[in-house]
Each structure stands twice: as structure tokens, then as C-alpha cells.
Design an enzyme around this catalytic site. Structure first.
Site, mmCIF file in Angstrom:
data_model
loop_
_atom_site.group_PDB
_atom_site.id
_atom_site.type_symbol
_atom_site.label_atom_id
_atom_site.label_comp_id
_atom_site.label_asym_id
_atom_site.label_seq_id
_atom_site.Cartn_x
_atom_site.Cartn_y
_atom_site.Cartn_z
ATOM 1 N N CYS A 1 0.810 -1.234 0.000
ATOM 2 C CA CYS A 1 0.000 0.000 0.000
ATOM 3 C C CYS A 1 0.839 1.280 0.000
ATOM 4 O O CYS A 1 0.304 2.374 -0.179
ATOM 5 C CB CYS A 1 -0.955 -0.006 1.188
ATOM 6 N N HIS B 1 -3.201 6.800 2.975
ATOM 7 C CA HIS B 1 -3.656 5.537 2.383
ATOM 8 C C HIS B 1 -5.022 5.201 2.974
ATOM 9 O O HIS B 1 -5.220 5.292 4.187
ATOM 10 C CB HIS B 1 -2.652 4.423 2.693
ATOM 11 N N ASN C 1 -10.621 -0.496 0.398
ATOM 12 C CA ASN C 1 -9.158 -0.413 0.384
ATOM 13 C C ASN C 1 -8.683 -1.015 -0.946
ATOM 14 O O ASN C 1 -8.927 -2.189 -1.215
ATOM 15 C CB ASN C 1 -8.626 -1.196 1.587
#
Ligand SMILES: CC(C)(COP(=O)(O)OP(=O)(O)OC[C@H]1O[C@@H](n2cnc3c(N)ncnc32)[C@H](O)[C@@H]1OP(=O)(O)O)[C@@H](O)C(=O)NCCC(=O)NCCS
Length: 333
Positions: free
Chosen positions: A113, A260, A290
Site C-alpha cells: 500500500c 492511504h 481499500n
């Protein structure tokens, strides 16, 4: 030494919307659990025939157009994904072919990520060293193809969505819009807190993959949710403070924080811990879930479009991912 700046951004978000009620048809879960624990309401899923490089190519073309360049001006492509088109070679090769960039170098990075942060840092260094002029950083994920709705996989499966984001980085002067700093961190002793065991050479046997790996679920993500939650909050908060200290800035001097998009509860904890006004933080995890490494460039692109990233302002990007890997990028716009 010249600086570098983000010249353009682009995204690709598949049109197919998958609600929590759709997810409930795939596994034993509830809308209440997903909303309360993660904040996710919807996510997007790619079509069956779409690969990470397909979404990445759309985002890359949009980013190059946004930068006012043409694709043949790109000197280097850096790509990050945990859902590559094939096991090997790297996904950047498949992306490059779709972009028609034969002959130029490509670089696959695997920073989960935090892919955009590492990609921006590498691009910044290549440009400062005058090795390359225009670098394309692409993050693309088709995480829907990695959903495991079993009891062991559902804690992460509820979070996942598909999409891609890209940024074009090019030369800039030392004043005005530029990448001011990047900070990079990793701590591999936590690598198994969120990982996929198979296929691999670390399985203490002769075979790379067996049918039993599939039957036992070793080909799926396994996540220690609490460890990820606690470390994600801690490391992203630390990265924010580290960036402020490095640049001699007060929190009030940051105009926009783009984190993020791991999980809404995590983001709320970071906001509380750091003490930044919620209005300065760009959040879209309710809409997209996500999307791994693609979350950050998509959020950055949307924050630019929403006017949160204003000319003359400072935008702080921060990310945390499995590995563990984390870091920040401070951008003057
Ligand atoms: C995933 C997360 C929501 C799970 O919450 P948690 O309280 O840590 O969950 P646990 O895995 O300890 O499980 C707690 C209970 O919830 C249940 N549960 C887990 N996932 C579930 C799901 N999708 N639906 C319903 N129940 C679920 C578990 O079975 C367990 O029940 P039990 O106590 O009866 O066995 C939470 O850990 C989290 O948000 N972690 C961060 C994840 C993240 O952001 N990852 C991406 C990082 S980049």
C-alpha cells in the site's frame, strides 16, 4: 540540484459498484460489521477479463494527458501491484506493452500500500540525478480476484476493491511546486502479519506450489487484523510527525493530508492522534474500500479535483502497508 514535481495524475475506477449487501452474498458477514469496523459502504470490482495492467494503462494515459505530455516522452515506468497480471515477469512489462513504450526501462516495485510513496521517491531521485526527465508511477490492483470469503479470509475480504492511479513526475525548480521530501521505512519482522504464503520458495519443501496449498487456503491473504490496525495507526502517525520535523513545519502549515485509505476507523484514529482538522483530510474509503497501492494515487487525484490540493499549498501523503512498509511524501503544489 533541480527538484521534481507531480505534473499530472490519472485514475481508473471500474464502473461496477459492489455494496456490502453484495459482499454478504459471497461470505458470512453483515453490513453492520463492515460499516462499524471499517467504514466501507461500497467498492468497485473490475470485469472478469480485466487485469491490473488494463486498469493501470487507463490511469497512465490519463495522467500523461493531465501532465500535458505525450506517452513517448516517458523515460521510465515504475509499477506497484500485489495483483500482477501473471506470476512473472513483473507487471510493469505488461503495462509497458499496453502503453506502447518499447525500449524504455521499467521497474516493478513491491511496496504494497506504500507503492506510490516509494515510487515518487525513486522518481524524485532519478530526476534530481538527471538520469531521467519524465517518470510515470503507476499503482493498479484487481483485489476482487483475490477475495477469499472463508472464515480465515473474511476479515480482509470485506475491505477490498479494484482500481488504479498514476502520477507523472518531471523536473521542477527548487522553489514553487515540487516534491519537498520523501521518507521511507520498512520492518520485515512483521512480514507475516499480512501475507500470502503460496506459491513460494519459503515453504520448507521442494515444490513452489501444490494442490494442497490451494485446498488449505495458503494462496490467499491472511491478516492479523489487530496487528495491522495498531501498527497502521502508529506508523502513519509517526510518518506525519517525522515529515513535519524534517521540514521544520507546524501541523497548521499542512493544507491537505492524503492518507492511504486502509480503513475508516484507522483514519479516524490517526486524525485524533495527530490532531489535524478532519476537513483537511481526504477520505474516500467509504466509496471504494481499500484498493491496496491504488488507494493513495486515487485519493490524491480526487483531492486535486476537489480543490483540497490548492496552488501554493502543502499536501502531505502518508501510507502504511504489509511488510511492514510505511512513509511520507510532502508535496508543494
Ligand atoms: C479487519 C478488522 C475489521 C477485524 O476486526 P477485529 O476485531 O480485529 O477482528 P478479529 O479478526 O479479531 O475478529 C473479531 C471477530 O470478528 C469476526 N469477524 C472477522 N471478520 C469478519 C467479517 N468479515 N464479518 C463478520 N465477522 C467478522 C471474527 O470472526 C471474530 O469473531 P469471534 O471473536 O467470534 O471469533 C480489524 O482488525 C481491522 O480493521 N484491521 C485493520 C485492517 C486493515 O486496515 N487492513 C489493511 C491495511 S493496509
Amino acid at each position: 540540484m533541480p527538484s521534481s514535481r507531480i505534473l499530472g495524475t490519472g485514475v481508473c475506477v471500474p464502473p461496477r459498484v459492489v455494496t456490502n449487501f453484495d459482499i454478504m452474498k459471497m461470505m458470512e458477514t453483515s453490513n453492520e460489521f463492515i460499516v462499524e469496523r471499517t467504514g466501507v459502504q461500497r467498492r468497485r470490482h473490475a470485469e472478469a477479463g480485466q487485469a491490473a495492467s488494463d486498469l493501470g494503462a487507463v490511469a497512465c494515459r490519463a495522467a500523461v494527458a493531465d501532465a500535458g505530455l505525450t506517452m513517448d516522452m516517458i523515460d521510465l515506468v515504475i509499477m506497484n501491484t500485489i495483483t500482477p497480471d501473471h506470476a512473472d515477469p513483473g507487471c510493469a512489462f505488461f503495462l509497458q506493452a499496453k502503453l506502447g513504450l518499447a525500449g524504455s526501462p521499467v521497474l516493478d516495485i513491491r511496496q504494497q500500500c506504500a507503492g506510490l510513496i516509494y515510487g515518487l521517491s525513486l522518481a524524485d531521485h532519478f530526476i534530481r540525478a538527471a538520469t531521467y526527465r519524465y517518470v510515470l508511477v503507476a499503482c493498479a490492483e484487481v483485489l476482487s480476484k483475490r477475495i477469499d470469503g472463508s472464515y480465515d479470509g473474511r476479515n480482509i475480504a470485506i475491505l477490498l476493491g479494484d482500481g488504479a492511479g498514476a502520477a507523472v513526475v518531471g523536473p521542477a525548480s527548487d522553489r514553487g511546486p515540487r516534491i519537498v521530501s520523501t521518507t521511507l521505512h520498512a520492518d520485515g519482522k512483521h512480514a507475516k502479519s499480512l501475507y500470502t504464503a503460496a506459491p513460494g520458495s519459503g515453504l520448507e519443501r521442494g515444490e513452489h506450489i501444490t494442490k494442497e496449498d490451494i485446498d488449505a487456503g495458503r494462496v490467499h491473504f491472511r491478516m492479523d487484523g489487530k496487528a495491522i490496525f495498531q501498527n497502521g495507526v502508529e506508523k502513519m502517525s509517526q510518518a506525519i510527525f517525522e515529515c513535519l520535523e524534517l521540514n521544520g513545519l507546524a501541523l497548521e502549515e499542512i493544507d491537505c493530508l492524503v492518507p492511504h485509505q486502509a480503513n475508516l476507523r484507522m483514519l479516524e484514529e490517526i486524525v485524533a492522534r495527530v490532531g489535524i482538522p478532519r476537513s483537511k483530510v481526504y477520505v474516500n474509503v467509504e466509496e471504494y474500500g481499500n484498493i491496496g497501492s491504488a488507494s493513495l494515487p486515487i485519493a490524491l487525484h480526487e483531492a486535486r479535483q476537489a480543490g483540497l490540493v490548492r496552488p501554493g499549498g502543502r499536501t502531505l501523503l502518508v501510507a502504511f502497508g504489509s511488510g511492514f512498509v510505511w512513509g511520507s511524501a510532502l508535496v508543494c503544489t
